[in-house]
Design a protein around this motif. Structure first.
Motif, PDB file in Angstrom:
ATOM      1  N   ASP A 155      47.379 -63.809 -10.343  1.00  0.00           N
ATOM      2  CA  ASP A 155      47.971 -62.910 -11.324  1.00  0.00           C
ATOM      3  C   ASP A 155      48.023 -63.571 -12.696  1.00  0.00           C
ATOM      4  N   LEU A 156      48.390 -64.844 -12.755  1.00  0.00           N
ATOM      5  CA  LEU A 156      48.489 -65.537 -14.033  1.00  0.00           C
ATOM      6  C   LEU A 156      47.115 -65.767 -14.655  1.00  0.00           C
ATOM      7  N   VAL A 157      46.113 -66.045 -13.829  1.00  0.00           N
ATOM      8  CA  VAL A 157      44.755 -66.185 -14.347  1.00  0.00           C
ATOM      9  C   VAL A 157      44.308 -64.874 -14.989  1.00  0.00           C
ATOM     10  N   THR A 158      44.559 -63.773 -14.298  1.00  0.00           N
ATOM     11  CA  THR A 158      44.192 -62.462 -14.833  1.00  0.00           C
ATOM     12  C   THR A 158      44.969 -62.157 -16.104  1.00  0.00           C
ATOM     13  N   ALA A 159      46.273 -62.465 -16.095  1.00  0.00           N
ATOM     14  CA  ALA A 159      47.105 -62.207 -17.272  1.00  0.00           C
ATOM     15  C   ALA A 159      46.615 -63.005 -18.470  1.00  0.00           C
ATOM     16  N   ALA A 160      46.274 -64.281 -18.259  1.00  0.00           N
ATOM     17  CA  ALA A 160      45.781 -65.111 -19.358  1.00  0.00           C
ATOM     18  C   ALA A 160      44.498 -64.533 -19.939  1.00  0.00           C
ATOM     19  N   ASP A 161      43.592 -64.096 -19.075  1.00  0.00           N
ATOM     20  CA  ASP A 161      42.330 -63.523 -19.535  1.00  0.00           C
ATOM     21  C   ASP A 161      42.576 -62.263 -20.358  1.00  0.00           C
ATOM     22  N   GLN A 162      43.570 -61.494 -19.983  1.00  0.00           N
ATOM     23  CA  GLN A 162      43.866 -60.241 -20.686  1.00  0.00           C
ATOM     24  C   GLN A 162      44.484 -60.478 -22.057  1.00  0.00           C
ATOM     25  N   VAL A 163      45.386 -61.461 -22.172  1.00  0.00           N
ATOM     26  CA  VAL A 163      46.163 -61.578 -23.403  1.00  0.00           C
ATOM     27  C   VAL A 163      45.507 -62.443 -24.476  1.00  0.00           C
ATOM     28  N   LEU A 164      44.621 -63.355 -24.093  1.00  0.00           N
ATOM     29  CA  LEU A 164      44.059 -64.261 -25.087  1.00  0.00           C
ATOM     30  C   LEU A 164      43.320 -63.530 -26.198  1.00  0.00           C
TER      31      LEU A 164
END
Length: 302
Positions: free
Chosen positions: A105-114
């Motif tokens: 989930d955090l990997v996906t979240a990081a990819d989305q917000v950067l």
């Protein structure tokens, strides 16, 4: 931050005030001693066994009180050497994993917000400053901290791909330490979704995203350590903040604190330090509902 870190300017910012221990007020805007609740010695504490150890134990809380401060975390005069950019390389898809896996989930979240987070650079006014920010709408509005831009001067934001965009100051609110910038729309930056009010929970995983020490596109992970922690921000009255152990350092100011769904839960603003040290796992963010309310008002007036 303290001047032991080169290039970060003078110490400045709010203090943390424990809700369980009252302290003498100091003038707004001062970098001052923080209140820390110290549990009294119990029957098994060595301080109860002789007068001398007891005296030493009595001094320890005072030493802690003298050392623990909360400071704003933007990089100050002169900026920070060694600025790095992401280079615009395509981002690999996150690895597959079981549904609900916090790491995935955090990997996906990081990819989305950067794609929606920027470095903020201010030049002029006799001293430069740097921090972070994030896009909140498709009209080019960027939220950051007031203390990043308060010194005045020309403002640039730097996106994930390294492009530099000129920005203008829409408005700022010293009391909540929120400021809004604007860049031309159609710049490739992606607005970040905001978490719903009241949905943030203690213990949930979060990411602090920004440009600590000029290292753009940096992501650090932690959890929400506490909610409604009273902190003095921007020299104003104490206000509730989100406490996190995600690593926040100078240059993170104004960047988003996001949950595992990629939603902004707060605006990273301050950290606690001991005797001039760096991050010790106690950081503070302005709750997103307050930040969004202030930002909307600044946009409407700007």
């Amino acid at each position: 931050m303290h001047s032991t870190i080169a290039g970060l300017g003078e110490p400045r910012g709010p203090r943390f005030v424990s809700p369980d221990l009252s302290t003498d007020e100091q003038p707004p805007g001062s970098t001052s001693v923080a209140a820390l609740l110290v549990t009294p010695a119990g029957p098994d504490d060595p301080a109860d066994r002789s007068g001398a150890p007891a005296a030493a134990a009595a001094r320890w809380p005072r030493l802690l009180l003298a050392g623990l401060t909360v400071v704003a975390v933007s990089a100050g005069a002169g900026g920070v050497a060694g600025h790095l950019t992401a280079g615009g390389a395509p981002t690999a898809a996150p690895p597959a994993g079981p549904a609900g896996d916090p790491a995935v989930d955090l990997v996906t979240a990081a990819d989305q917000v950067l794609a929606g987070v920027v470095s903020v650079r201010v030049a002029g006014g006799g001293r430069g400053a740097s921090g972070s920010g994030f896009l909140i709408d498709d009209r080019g509005h960027v939220v950051t901290n007031n203390h990043v831009v308060a010194g005045g001067g020309s403002i640039q934001v730097i996106g994930r791909d390294g492009r530099r965009l000129s920005a203008r100051l829409v408005g700022r609110d010293p009391g909540t330490d929120i400021a809004v910038l604007r860049v031309d729309p159609g710049n490739g930056l992606r607005p970040l979704p905001l978490a719903s009010a009241g949905q943030t929970r203690v213990g949930e995983p979060v990411l602090a995203v920004g440009s600590p020490l000029g290292l753009s596109g940096t992501v650090t992970a932690g959890i929400v350590s506490a909610l409604d922690r009273p902190v003095r921000l921007g020299g104003g009255a104490r206000q509730p903040a989100v406490q996190t152990d995600a690593s926040i350092n100078p240059g993170n100011s104004g960047g988003p604190l996001v949950n595992g769904r990629g939603e902004v839960v707060g605006v990273n603003t301050a950290i606690a330090t001991l005797e001039g040290s760096g991050n010790i796992g106690i950081g503070f963010a302005i709750p997103v509902e307050r930040a969004a309310q202030v930002a909307r008002g600044l946009i409407a007036r700007g």
